[in-house]
Design a protein around this motif. Structure first.
Motif, PDB file in Angstrom:
ATOM      1  N   ARG A   1      21.592  49.438  28.738  1.00  0.00           N
ATOM      2  CA  ARG A   1      21.648  49.562  30.349  1.00  0.00           C
ATOM      3  C   ARG A   1      20.368  50.581  30.703  1.00  0.00           C
ATOM      4  O   ARG A   1      20.153  50.796  31.659  1.00  0.00           O
ATOM      5  CB  ARG A   1      23.028  50.378  30.541  1.00  0.00           C
ATOM      6  CG  ARG A   1      24.240  49.415  30.657  1.00  0.00           C
ATOM      7  CD  ARG A   1      25.396  50.223  31.090  1.00  0.00           C
ATOM      8  NE  ARG A   1      26.760  49.408  31.182  1.00  0.00           N
ATOM      9  CZ  ARG A   1      26.887  48.686  32.311  1.00  0.00           C
ATOM     10  NH1 ARG A   1      26.103  48.826  33.361  1.00  0.00           N
ATOM     11  NH2 ARG A   1      27.814  47.870  32.492  1.00  0.00           N
TER      12      ARG A   1
ATOM     13  N   GLU B   1      23.253  42.761  38.259  1.00  0.00           N
ATOM     14  CA  GLU B   1      23.433  44.165  38.953  1.00  0.00           C
ATOM     15  C   GLU B   1      22.406  44.769  39.657  1.00  0.00           C
ATOM     16  O   GLU B   1      22.170  45.676  40.415  1.00  0.00           O
ATOM     17  CB  GLU B   1      23.963  45.197  38.071  1.00  0.00           C
ATOM     18  CG  GLU B   1      25.389  44.696  37.460  1.00  0.00           C
ATOM     19  CD  GLU B   1      25.834  45.757  36.521  1.00  0.00           C
ATOM     20  OE1 GLU B   1      25.279  46.751  36.110  1.00  0.00           O
ATOM     21  OE2 GLU B   1      27.185  45.541  36.029  1.00  0.00           O
ATOM     22  N   THR B   2      20.961  44.377  39.412  1.00  0.00           N
ATOM     23  CA  THR B   2      19.778  44.865  40.090  1.00  0.00           C
ATOM     24  C   THR B   2      19.393  44.217  41.070  1.00  0.00           C
ATOM     25  O   THR B   2      19.726  42.944  41.405  1.00  0.00           O
ATOM     26  CB  THR B   2      18.506  44.963  38.893  1.00  0.00           C
ATOM     27  OG1 THR B   2      18.463  43.333  38.712  1.00  0.00           O
ATOM     28  CG2 THR B   2      18.841  45.623  37.635  1.00  0.00           C
TER      29      THR B   2
ATOM     30  N   THR C   1      25.382  39.585  33.289  1.00  0.00           N
ATOM     31  CA  THR C   1      26.070  40.555  34.444  1.00  0.00           C
ATOM     32  C   THR C   1      25.232  41.552  34.819  1.00  0.00           C
ATOM     33  O   THR C   1      24.862  42.101  35.903  1.00  0.00           O
ATOM     34  CB  THR C   1      27.399  41.015  33.959  1.00  0.00           C
ATOM     35  OG1 THR C   1      28.007  39.724  33.720  1.00  0.00           O
ATOM     36  CG2 THR C   1      28.188  41.809  35.136  1.00  0.00           C
ATOM     37  N   LEU C   2      24.659  42.098  33.626  1.00  0.00           N
ATOM     38  CA  LEU C   2      23.528  43.356  33.697  1.00  0.00           C
ATOM     39  C   LEU C   2      22.471  43.080  34.847  1.00  0.00           C
ATOM     40  O   LEU C   2      21.827  43.724  35.493  1.00  0.00           O
ATOM     41  CB  LEU C   2      23.273  43.815  32.402  1.00  0.00           C
ATOM     42  CG  LEU C   2      24.291  44.711  31.382  1.00  0.00           C
ATOM     43  CD1 LEU C   2      23.437  45.168  30.386  1.00  0.00           C
ATOM     44  CD2 LEU C   2      24.837  45.906  32.401  1.00  0.00           C
TER      45      LEU C   2
END
Length: 282
Positions: A178, A281-282, A277-278
């Protein structure tokens, strides 16, 4: 070509006997050829685009020349490729002895297991991510040192090109995934690299979620290399003072720690989905 003013980095390790021998021999040959051409060190430095001090260090076997230095010297001295050819020997000793030894072990291993708790493992890093991590050090490294350390880290990626390919297992903590090291673009490229490597047939990539229970890796890095002859070497920051160990009794402890971590982490499929998924998120 700009003259190099920063003379730090790429120094020869005096304890590296093979490295010292190679660089000393190459430096001596460069000096003999320069003198035979009737060129002073300062004039030669200007001609090749490097500082006079660097010329003396290379010729004295104190500094590891880069490939572009040898190529330029070959042109200036009209060596017909003989100086450039020295790179084949120089490149084998350009990295520190400990790194070369690690690279040899990784090059022989049939199985590589690695758990990292604070960073993304070096074998998984993109060049930009590696550079951002190294540049964050305090006190800061010189630009030359940074270039060398990035090159060292990327050189280890040759393990992916081996045939037959080794079985590779990685467990990474969620927190470093992250952390947007190097900015959003560099971070996204790093996550995409993880997905690319994680989909290779010989690679298993797992993520340890932050909300997981306590596990044996909380006190540091764990690595385990196994070889064709049945021998192995392992290291755990939390055991045996962090030293590499080969004793079967000690190796069983490292294997138990690593196995427990893998069991508690997300499955490979869940891990890749988590990384996707990460990215989303952007």
């Amino acid at each position: 070509m700009a003259v190099e003013t920063d003379e730090s980095g790429w120094e020869v390790d005096p304890d590296d006997e093979w490295g010292v021998a190679v660089i000393t021999t190459v430096g001596r040959q460069l000096k003999l050829r320069r003198e035979a051409a009737g060129m002073r060190a300062g004039d030669f430095g200007v001609a090749v685009g490097y500082g006079e001090d660097l010329v003396y260090k290379v010729e004295g076997g104190k500094r590891i020349p880069r490939q572009e230095y040898l190529d330029r010297a070959d042109e200036v001295l009209g060596a017909g490729g003989l100086i450039s050819a020295a790179w084949e020997d120089v490149k084998k000793v350009r990295y520190p002895k400990k790194v070369r030894e690690l690279g040899k072990l990784e090059g022989k291993a049939v199985e590589i297991g690695l758990y990292e708790c604070n960073i993304i493992a070096g074998l998984l890093q993109t060049p930009e991510h590696a550079r951002a991590l190294i540049e964050a050090a305090q006190p800061p490294y010189s630009p030359d040192d940074v270039d060398r350390m990035v090159a060292v880290r990327l050189a280890r990626r040759s393990v992916y090109e081996r045939d037959p390919a080794p079985s590779m297992h990685f467990v990474l903590e969620e927190a470093p995934l992250r952390r947007q090291v190097g900015g959003t673009m560099v971070w996204r490229q790093q996550l995409e690299r993880l997905l690319e490597v994680g989909r290779l047939h010989n690679v298993t990539l797992q993520v340890m979620p932050t909300n997981a229970d306590a596990h044996p890796g909380l006190d540091g890095r764990i690595e385990l290399l196994k070889f064709p002859d049945g021998t192995a070497v392992g290291r755990s920051d939390g055991a045996f003072n962090g030293r590499p160990i080969t004793d079967p009794k000690h190796l069983r402890i490292v294997e138990l720690r690593y196995g427990t971590i893998r069991a508690q982490a997300l499955s490979p499929r869940e891990s890749l989905a988590f990384i996707e998924t990460l990215l989303g998120e952007t």
